[in-house]
Scaffold this motif. Structure first.
Motif, mmCIF file in Angstrom:
data_model
loop_
_atom_site.group_PDB
_atom_site.id
_atom_site.type_symbol
_atom_site.label_atom_id
_atom_site.label_comp_id
_atom_site.label_asym_id
_atom_site.label_seq_id
_atom_site.Cartn_x
_atom_site.Cartn_y
_atom_site.Cartn_z
ATOM 1 N N VAL A 277 -2.824 29.791 -24.819
ATOM 2 C CA VAL A 277 -3.997 29.740 -23.953
ATOM 3 C C VAL A 277 -4.329 31.127 -23.399
ATOM 4 C CG1 VAL A 277 -2.863 29.295 -21.727
ATOM 5 C CG2 VAL A 277 -5.113 28.276 -22.229
ATOM 6 N N GLN A 278 -3.354 32.037 -23.437
ATOM 7 C CA GLN A 278 -3.585 33.406 -22.979
ATOM 8 C C GLN A 278 -3.213 34.446 -24.045
ATOM 9 O OE1 GLN A 278 -0.608 35.656 -21.913
ATOM 10 N NE2 GLN A 278 0.413 34.170 -23.259
ATOM 11 N N ASP A 279 -2.871 33.969 -25.254
ATOM 12 C CA ASP A 279 -2.424 34.877 -26.316
ATOM 13 C C ASP A 279 -3.284 34.697 -27.565
ATOM 14 O OD1 ASP A 279 -1.086 36.422 -28.177
ATOM 15 O OD2 ASP A 279 0.538 34.977 -28.462
ATOM 16 N N PHE A 280 -4.222 35.599 -27.779
ATOM 17 C CA PHE A 280 -5.086 35.521 -28.957
ATOM 18 C C PHE A 280 -4.555 36.381 -30.104
ATOM 19 C CE2 PHE A 280 -6.642 38.891 -26.188
ATOM 20 C CZ PHE A 280 -6.707 39.978 -27.055
ATOM 21 N N LYS A 281 -3.451 37.071 -29.861
ATOM 22 C CA LYS A 281 -2.951 38.031 -30.853
ATOM 23 C C LYS A 281 -1.821 37.485 -31.712
ATOM 24 C CE LYS A 281 -1.191 42.766 -31.271
ATOM 25 N NZ LYS A 281 -0.827 44.015 -30.548
ATOM 26 N N TYR A 282 -0.769 36.959 -31.088
ATOM 27 C CA TYR A 282 0.428 36.575 -31.837
ATOM 28 C C TYR A 282 0.410 35.104 -32.251
ATOM 29 C CZ TYR A 282 2.081 41.075 -30.170
ATOM 30 O OH TYR A 282 2.206 42.406 -29.903
ATOM 31 N N ARG A 283 0.192 34.213 -31.298
ATOM 32 C CA ARG A 283 0.069 32.776 -31.563
ATOM 33 C C ARG A 283 1.252 32.222 -32.370
ATOM 34 N NH1 ARG A 283 -5.496 34.094 -32.773
ATOM 35 N NH2 ARG A 283 -5.110 33.713 -34.960
ATOM 36 N N GLN A 284 2.460 32.545 -31.956
ATOM 37 C CA GLN A 284 3.667 32.049 -32.610
ATOM 38 C C GLN A 284 4.458 31.184 -31.638
ATOM 39 O OE1 GLN A 284 4.387 32.783 -36.056
ATOM 40 N NE2 GLN A 284 2.249 33.368 -35.755
ATOM 41 N N ALA A 285 5.251 30.255 -32.187
ATOM 42 C CA ALA A 285 6.044 29.376 -31.343
ATOM 43 C C ALA A 285 7.027 30.166 -30.488
ATOM 44 C CB ALA A 285 6.795 28.355 -32.198
ATOM 45 N N ILE A 286 7.629 31.192 -31.068
ATOM 46 C CA ILE A 286 8.651 31.948 -30.345
ATOM 47 C C ILE A 286 8.038 32.775 -29.220
ATOM 48 C CG2 ILE A 286 8.588 33.870 -31.993
ATOM 49 C CD1 ILE A 286 11.672 32.536 -30.090
ATOM 50 N N THR A 287 6.848 33.359 -29.434
ATOM 51 C CA THR A 287 6.206 34.124 -28.364
ATOM 52 C C THR A 287 5.684 33.196 -27.275
ATOM 53 O OG1 THR A 287 4.165 34.180 -29.686
ATOM 54 C CG2 THR A 287 5.611 36.099 -29.796
ATOM 55 N N ALA A 288 5.238 32.007 -27.674
ATOM 56 C CA ALA A 288 4.793 31.021 -26.681
ATOM 57 C C ALA A 288 5.964 30.589 -25.806
ATOM 58 C CB ALA A 288 4.178 29.808 -27.374
ATOM 59 N N ALA A 289 7.115 30.325 -26.440
ATOM 60 C CA ALA A 289 8.297 29.933 -25.670
ATOM 61 C C ALA A 289 8.712 31.048 -24.719
ATOM 62 C CB ALA A 289 9.444 29.584 -26.613
ATOM 63 N N GLY A 290 8.655 32.294 -25.181
ATOM 64 C CA GLY A 290 9.018 33.416 -24.329
ATOM 65 C C GLY A 290 8.116 33.519 -23.110
ATOM 66 N N SER A 291 6.808 33.333 -23.313
ATOM 67 C CA SER A 291 5.892 33.414 -22.175
ATOM 68 C C SER A 291 6.060 32.210 -21.254
ATOM 69 C CB SER A 291 4.439 33.527 -22.660
ATOM 70 O OG SER A 291 4.015 32.346 -23.310
ATOM 71 N N GLY A 292 6.514 31.077 -21.787
ATOM 72 C CA GLY A 292 6.820 29.917 -20.945
ATOM 73 C C GLY A 292 7.973 30.215 -20.008
ATOM 74 N N CYS A 293 8.981 30.914 -20.523
ATOM 75 C CA CYS A 293 10.099 31.353 -19.692
ATOM 76 C C CYS A 293 9.602 32.297 -18.600
ATOM 77 C CB CYS A 293 11.144 32.042 -20.563
ATOM 78 S SG CYS A 293 12.371 32.996 -19.658
ATOM 79 N N MET A 294 8.749 33.246 -18.967
ATOM 80 C CA MET A 294 8.192 34.195 -18.002
ATOM 81 C C MET A 294 7.423 33.468 -16.899
ATOM 82 S SD MET A 294 6.791 37.055 -20.700
ATOM 83 C CE MET A 294 5.812 37.908 -19.468
ATOM 84 N N ALA A 295 6.611 32.484 -17.311
ATOM 85 C CA ALA A 295 5.807 31.746 -16.331
ATOM 86 C C ALA A 295 6.690 31.012 -15.332
ATOM 87 C CB ALA A 295 4.881 30.770 -17.045
ATOM 88 N N ALA A 296 7.766 30.417 -15.823
ATOM 89 C CA ALA A 296 8.675 29.695 -14.930
ATOM 90 C C ALA A 296 9.312 30.646 -13.920
ATOM 91 C CB ALA A 296 9.751 28.987 -15.748
ATOM 92 N N LEU A 297 9.749 31.808 -14.393
ATOM 93 C CA LEU A 297 10.375 32.776 -13.495
ATOM 94 C C LEU A 297 9.356 33.346 -12.513
ATOM 95 C CD1 LEU A 297 12.661 34.680 -16.048
ATOM 96 C CD2 LEU A 297 13.305 32.847 -14.468
ATOM 97 N N ASP A 298 8.137 33.625 -12.999
ATOM 98 C CA ASP A 298 7.083 34.116 -12.104
ATOM 99 C C ASP A 298 6.750 33.075 -11.043
ATOM 100 O OD1 ASP A 298 6.874 36.521 -13.436
ATOM 101 O OD2 ASP A 298 5.123 35.950 -14.619
ATOM 102 N N CYS A 299 6.684 31.824 -11.465
ATOM 103 C CA CYS A 299 6.351 30.735 -10.550
ATOM 104 C C CYS A 299 7.435 30.569 -9.489
ATOM 105 C CB CYS A 299 6.167 29.446 -11.334
ATOM 106 S SG CYS A 299 5.719 28.016 -10.339
#
Length: 317
Positions: A277-299
């Motif tokens: 939803v915020q990544d128009f460049k990579y669009r891979q499962a592994i990068t999505a999972a990584g940003s999910g981890c980041m979002a949880a920690l940021d939250c």
């Protein structure tokens, strides 16, 4: 009142839920209209770390779900129809669940690949029809492939697929391409790429097990012809699933959510975005999972009062 609600159950949403649940944040996860995200429609996934023999997309997502639930994440079916992010707590109208309130929100609703909308297309997703060359190109070694599209993404997909395929044919409904000159030249200089211009796809053909061809119409003569192929890659763009936000979160002109560089913070304090939803460049499962981890920690840090709320200048570009 919830501490945090996660919207979406792809790799980003589930990973965020796992981290939040382990931090005793008791996240509520809303599945959305496509539980499991795009991977739920994929067959073999061979490029996700930890699975040397590969894993089926639906199985991978089911494992992520079980892992999130094991740590206490609550997952419910429903989809958001309206949000009010003007004040905290945020208010969400969720079909099937009614009105929900939350102190923070992680948006991981993904992006949907645009499809042609022709007969045989949806029926053969995972059986020769794909929207991701990086994900599925490996399965088509020494095969004939068709890429539909005329933009940069189509040229990039076609060029990438020549690493595996014996021949890649680009089908475009116009005589001129929308792709940048450098991308066009790269594709035209590739000996493995052939062209079917001014052709409109009409139907995806299969033998019941796999794709066998693409029926197209010549826009000049009106005649139809069949292009034999072992696989069809649709490369006409993606649409981020952000319409429900109604402009309350800053996005680019296409609709992808803008985040503060190096984080998942949006322009609204307490609202985070992860995955496609915020990544128009990579669009891979592994990068999505990584940003999910980041979002949880940021939250988690936000709820502890550690994140600055002055982001407007950073997000202006």
């Amino acid at each position: 009142m919830h501490k945090v609600i996660v919207l979406g159950t792809g790799p980003a949403g589930y990973t965020a839920a796992i981290y939040l649940a382990r931090a005793n944040m008791n996240p509520l996860v809303i599945e959305g209209q496509e539980p499991g995200g795009q991977l739920s429609q994929t067959t073999d996934v061979e490029n996700y770390p930890g699975f040397p023999d590969g894993i089926l997309g639906p199985e991978l997502m089911d494992n992520m779900r079980k892992q999130a639930e094991r740590f206490g994440a609550e997952i419910k079916r429903g989809w958001v129809t309206k949000v009010d992010l003007s004040k905290r707590p945020f208010t969400l109208q969720v079909s099937g669940l009614g009105e929900l309130e939350t102190q923070s929100l992680i948006i991981a609703t993904g992006a949907s690949a645009k499809l042609l909308g022709i007969p045989g297309e949806k029926d053969n997703i995972g059986r020769g029809v794909s929207t991701c060359a990086t994900c599925d190109g490996f399965f088509f070694r020494n095969k004939k492939l068709v890429v539909v599209g005329g933009g940069d993404s189509a040229m990039e997909e076609a060029t990438f697929l020549t690493k595996f395929a014996s021949e890649v044919r680009i089908v475009h409904r116009r005589n001129e391409l929308r792709a940048s000159k450098i991308m066009q030249e790269r594709a035209r200089n590739n000996d493995k790429i052939t062209w079917s211009m001014n052709r409109t796809p009409v139907e995806v053909l299969s033998d019941g097990q796999k794709v066998t061809g693409l029926k197209v119409r010549n826009n000049e003569t009106g005649e139809e012809e069949v292009i034999e192929t072992d696989g069809l890659f649709v490369a006409i763009g993606h649409r981020p699933n952000t319409a429900f936000l109604e402009g309350q979160v800053d996005t680019d002109e296409i609709g992808y959510i803008k985040v503060k560089p190096g984080s998942t913070e949006t322009n609204i304090p307490g609202v985070f975005a992860a995955g496609d939803v915020q990544d128009f460049k990579y669009r891979q499962a592994i990068t999505a999972a990584g940003s999910g981890c980041m979002a949880a920690l940021d939250c988690e840090k936000f709820l502890e009062g550690e994140i600055s709320t002055d982001w407007s200048q950073t997000l202006s570009t």
